[in-house]
Design a protein around this motif. Structure first.
Motif, PDB file in Angstrom:
ATOM      1  N   LEU A  16       0.809  -1.225   0.000  1.00 56.99           N
ATOM      2  CA  LEU A  16       0.000   0.000   0.000  1.00 56.99           C
ATOM      3  C   LEU A  16       0.841   1.273   0.000  1.00 56.99           C
ATOM      4  CD1 LEU A  16      -2.790  -1.098   2.481  1.00 56.99           C
ATOM      5  CD2 LEU A  16      -2.981  -0.841   0.010  1.00 56.99           C
ATOM      6  N   LYS A  17       2.137   1.135   0.122  1.00 57.74           N
ATOM      7  CA  LYS A  17       3.026   2.299   0.207  1.00 57.74           C
ATOM      8  C   LYS A  17       2.780   3.330  -0.906  1.00 57.74           C
ATOM      9  CE  LYS A  17       7.813   3.261   1.360  1.00 57.74           C
ATOM     10  NZ  LYS A  17       9.144   2.662   1.539  1.00 57.74           N
ATOM     11  N   PRO A  18       2.610   2.918  -2.151  1.00 56.05           N
ATOM     12  CA  PRO A  18       2.389   3.925  -3.207  1.00 56.05           C
ATOM     13  C   PRO A  18       1.106   4.737  -3.042  1.00 56.05           C
ATOM     14  CG  PRO A  18       2.927   1.785  -4.158  1.00 56.05           C
ATOM     15  CD  PRO A  18       2.708   1.572  -2.694  1.00 56.05           C
ATOM     16  N   PHE A  19       0.163   4.218  -2.256  1.00 55.71           N
ATOM     17  CA  PHE A  19      -1.140   4.878  -2.132  1.00 55.71           C
ATOM     18  C   PHE A  19      -1.260   5.763  -0.895  1.00 55.71           C
ATOM     19  CE2 PHE A  19      -1.738   0.908  -4.447  1.00 55.71           C
ATOM     20  CZ  PHE A  19      -2.274   1.397  -5.627  1.00 55.71           C
ATOM     21  N   ARG A  20      -0.226   5.852  -0.093  1.00 59.52           N
ATOM     22  CA  ARG A  20      -0.307   6.604   1.160  1.00 59.52           C
ATOM     23  C   ARG A  20      -0.558   8.085   0.961  1.00 59.52           C
ATOM     24  NH1 ARG A  20       4.255   3.582   3.579  1.00 59.52           N
ATOM     25  NH2 ARG A  20       3.238   1.729   4.372  1.00 59.52           N
ATOM     26  N   LYS A  21      -0.166   8.626  -0.148  1.00 59.38           N
ATOM     27  CA  LYS A  21      -0.338  10.057  -0.374  1.00 59.38           C
ATOM     28  C   LYS A  21      -1.629  10.358  -1.125  1.00 59.38           C
ATOM     29  CE  LYS A  21       4.514  10.966  -0.066  1.00 59.38           C
ATOM     30  NZ  LYS A  21       5.721  11.463  -0.634  1.00 59.38           N
ATOM     31  N   THR A  22      -2.548   9.409  -1.156  1.00 57.51           N
ATOM     32  CA  THR A  22      -3.785   9.593  -1.906  1.00 57.51           C
ATOM     33  C   THR A  22      -4.753  10.560  -1.248  1.00 57.51           C
ATOM     34  OG1 THR A  22      -4.748   7.623  -0.911  1.00 57.51           O
ATOM     35  CG2 THR A  22      -3.712   7.372  -3.081  1.00 57.51           C
ATOM     36  N   GLU A  23      -4.448  11.045  -0.023  1.00 61.25           N
ATOM     37  CA  GLU A  23      -5.330  12.033   0.581  1.00 61.25           C
ATOM     38  C   GLU A  23      -5.325  13.313  -0.250  1.00 61.25           C
ATOM     39  OE1 GLU A  23      -2.698  10.804   2.384  1.00 61.25           O
ATOM     40  OE2 GLU A  23      -1.338  12.467   2.619  1.00 61.25           O
ATOM     41  N   MET A  24      -4.314  13.442  -1.107  1.00 64.65           N
ATOM     42  CA  MET A  24      -4.253  14.597  -1.999  1.00 64.65           C
ATOM     43  C   MET A  24      -5.211  14.439  -3.177  1.00 64.65           C
ATOM     44  SD  MET A  24      -0.187  15.415  -2.020  1.00 64.65           S
ATOM     45  CE  MET A  24       0.377  13.726  -2.141  1.00 64.65           C
ATOM     46  N   VAL A  25      -5.687  13.203  -3.428  1.00 63.11           N
ATOM     47  CA  VAL A  25      -6.607  12.949  -4.524  1.00 63.11           C
ATOM     48  C   VAL A  25      -8.026  13.091  -3.999  1.00 63.11           C
ATOM     49  CG1 VAL A  25      -7.404  11.274  -6.220  1.00 63.11           C
ATOM     50  CG2 VAL A  25      -4.983  11.365  -5.608  1.00 63.11           C
ATOM     51  N   LEU A  26      -8.717  14.093  -4.482  1.00 62.15           N
ATOM     52  CA  LEU A  26     -10.096  14.325  -4.062  1.00 62.15           C
ATOM     53  C   LEU A  26     -11.039  13.887  -5.162  1.00 62.15           C
ATOM     54  CD1 LEU A  26      -9.664  17.881  -2.517  1.00 62.15           C
ATOM     55  CD2 LEU A  26      -9.745  15.710  -1.306  1.00 62.15           C
ATOM     56  N   VAL A  27     -12.119  13.234  -4.787  1.00 67.48           N
ATOM     57  CA  VAL A  27     -13.121  12.828  -5.769  1.00 67.48           C
ATOM     58  C   VAL A  27     -13.817  14.083  -6.277  1.00 67.48           C
ATOM     59  CG1 VAL A  27     -15.219  11.490  -6.138  1.00 67.48           C
ATOM     60  CG2 VAL A  27     -13.436  10.613  -4.604  1.00 67.48           C
ATOM     61  N   PRO A  28     -13.891  14.253  -7.592  1.00 63.37           N
ATOM     62  CA  PRO A  28     -14.576  15.431  -8.140  1.00 63.37           C
ATOM     63  C   PRO A  28     -16.042  15.480  -7.696  1.00 63.37           C
ATOM     64  CG  PRO A  28     -13.383  14.237  -9.855  1.00 63.37           C
ATOM     65  CD  PRO A  28     -13.350  13.383  -8.626  1.00 63.37           C
ATOM     66  N   ASP A  29     -16.586  16.678  -7.568  1.00 65.05           N
ATOM     67  CA  ASP A  29     -17.974  16.848  -7.114  1.00 65.05           C
ATOM     68  C   ASP A  29     -18.966  16.018  -7.927  1.00 65.05           C
ATOM     69  OD1 ASP A  29     -17.211  18.595  -5.131  1.00 65.05           O
ATOM     70  OD2 ASP A  29     -17.610  20.397  -6.312  1.00 65.05           O
ATOM     71  N   ARG A  30     -18.767  15.951  -9.218  1.00 66.17           N
ATOM     72  CA  ARG A  30     -19.701  15.218 -10.077  1.00 66.17           C
ATOM     73  C   ARG A  30     -19.282  13.767 -10.255  1.00 66.17           C
ATOM     74  NH1 ARG A  30     -21.516  18.910 -14.951  1.00 66.17           N
ATOM     75  NH2 ARG A  30     -23.630  18.773 -14.139  1.00 66.17           N
ATOM     76  N   TYR A  88      -9.046   0.224  -6.212  1.00 61.74           N
ATOM     77  CA  TYR A  88      -9.924   0.225  -5.049  1.00 61.74           C
ATOM     78  C   TYR A  88      -9.155  -0.320  -3.861  1.00 61.74           C
ATOM     79  CZ  TYR A  88     -13.755  -1.569  -2.124  1.00 61.74           C
ATOM     80  OH  TYR A  88     -14.601  -1.858  -1.089  1.00 61.74           O
ATOM     81  N   GLY A  89      -9.290   0.313  -2.719  1.00 59.95           N
ATOM     82  CA  GLY A  89      -8.607  -0.202  -1.543  1.00 59.95           C
ATOM     83  C   GLY A  89      -8.772   0.689  -0.339  1.00 59.95           C
ATOM     84  N   PHE A  90      -8.133   0.292   0.751  1.00 63.94           N
ATOM     85  CA  PHE A  90      -8.138   1.052   1.992  1.00 63.94           C
ATOM     86  C   PHE A  90      -6.701   1.304   2.411  1.00 63.94           C
ATOM     87  CE2 PHE A  90     -12.075  -1.437   2.130  1.00 63.94           C
ATOM     88  CZ  PHE A  90     -13.000  -0.432   2.375  1.00 63.94           C
ATOM     89  N   VAL A  91      -6.443   2.497   2.872  1.00 62.66           N
ATOM     90  CA  VAL A  91      -5.112   2.876   3.332  1.00 62.66           C
ATOM     91  C   VAL A  91      -5.268   3.486   4.721  1.00 62.66           C
ATOM     92  CG1 VAL A  91      -3.094   4.318   2.825  1.00 62.66           C
ATOM     93  CG2 VAL A  91      -4.429   3.368   0.946  1.00 62.66           C
ATOM     94  N   PRO A  92      -4.438   3.063   5.681  1.00 66.75           N
ATOM     95  CA  PRO A  92      -4.547   3.650   7.026  1.00 66.75           C
ATOM     96  C   PRO A  92      -4.407   5.174   6.987  1.00 66.75           C
ATOM     97  CG  PRO A  92      -3.079   1.756   7.056  1.00 66.75           C
ATOM     98  CD  PRO A  92      -3.387   2.049   5.611  1.00 66.75           C
ATOM     99  N   LYS A  93      -5.225   5.855   7.769  1.00 68.88           N
ATOM    100  CA  LYS A  93      -5.213   7.320   7.795  1.00 68.88           C
ATOM    101  C   LYS A  93      -3.908   7.881   8.323  1.00 68.88           C
ATOM    102  CE  LYS A  93     -10.187   7.766   8.429  1.00 68.88           C
ATOM    103  NZ  LYS A  93     -11.256   8.181   9.336  1.00 68.88           N
ATOM    104  N   ASP A  94      -3.304   7.192   9.277  1.00 68.07           N
ATOM    105  CA  ASP A  94      -2.090   7.702   9.914  1.00 68.07           C
ATOM    106  C   ASP A  94      -0.852   6.936   9.493  1.00 68.07           C
ATOM    107  OD1 ASP A  94      -3.408   9.731  11.349  1.00 68.07           O
ATOM    108  OD2 ASP A  94      -4.020   8.294  12.876  1.00 68.07           O
ATOM    109  N   GLY A  95      -0.681   6.697   8.216  1.00 66.34           N
ATOM    110  CA  GLY A  95       0.557   6.105   7.731  1.00 66.34           C
ATOM    111  C   GLY A  95       0.505   4.627   7.431  1.00 66.34           C
ATOM    112  N   THR A  96       0.759   3.798   8.444  1.00 65.26           N
ATOM    113  CA  THR A  96       0.886   2.360   8.216  1.00 65.26           C
ATOM    114  C   THR A  96      -0.029   1.582   9.153  1.00 65.26           C
ATOM    115  OG1 THR A  96       2.630   2.127   9.873  1.00 65.26           O
ATOM    116  CG2 THR A  96       3.340   2.657   7.622  1.00 65.26           C
TER     117      THR A  96
END
Length: 153
Positions: A16-30, A88-96
């Motif tokens: 999951l390491k590559p996905f940890r910074k996905t909090e920067m990816v926001l789902v578009p409003d539409r 599709y997946g889940f990534v821990p909010k606080d890192g690992t």
């Protein structure tokens, strides 16, 4: 020595390491479907033709995605029609996962130690702040090592 569960968590964290910074990816409003379809200059009718539904059906799918009620199968179907891969997946909010377990173990250990100390204090046998901190740390390590199911209560 690491046990099997710890090894599995380490492997999961690594995957999951590559996905940890996905909090920067926001789902578009539409939603993604509408955003991608629009960016590709594709009409609802054209997308509908690819999955054998009407443009009104595409509109309903886009609306359900925007509301968060779309099924994973529908997302896969649209992805395939657009020649895209659904991620599709889940990534821990606080890192690992290791971090998550540390936090949960410490919280549980603190609860146990403080409750025990409170009972001992009532009997005039309290252990003092330094010993409380030490006991919490030791119990936290033990809880983490054992991966107690009570972590998730």
């Amino acid at each position: 020595m690491r046990n099997k569960k710890q090894l599995l968590l380490e492997q999961l964290d690594q995957k999951l390491k590559p996905f940890r910074k996905t909090e920067m990816v926001l789902v578009p409003d539409r939603g993604w479907i509408n955003t991608i379809r629009t960016a590709l200059n594709m009409t609802m009718a054209q997308l509908g033709a690819k999955i054998n539904i009407t443009k009104q059906g595409v509109k309903r799918i886009e609306e359900s995605e925007a509301k968060g009620s779309i099924s994973i199968n529908s997302l896969k179907e649209i992805g395939n029609a657009l020649e895209l891969k659904l991620v599709y997946g889940f990534v821990p909010k606080d890192g690992t996962f290791d971090n998550l377990i540390d936090i949960k173990a410490e919280k549980l250990a603190k609860k146990i130690v403080l409750r025990t100390n409170q009972n001992m204090t009532l009997e005039d046998q309290g252990i003092g702040d330094e010993n409380i901190r030490k006991s919490i740390k030791e119990l936290s390590h033990e809880i983490k090592r054992e991966m107690r199911k009570s972590l998730w209560d």
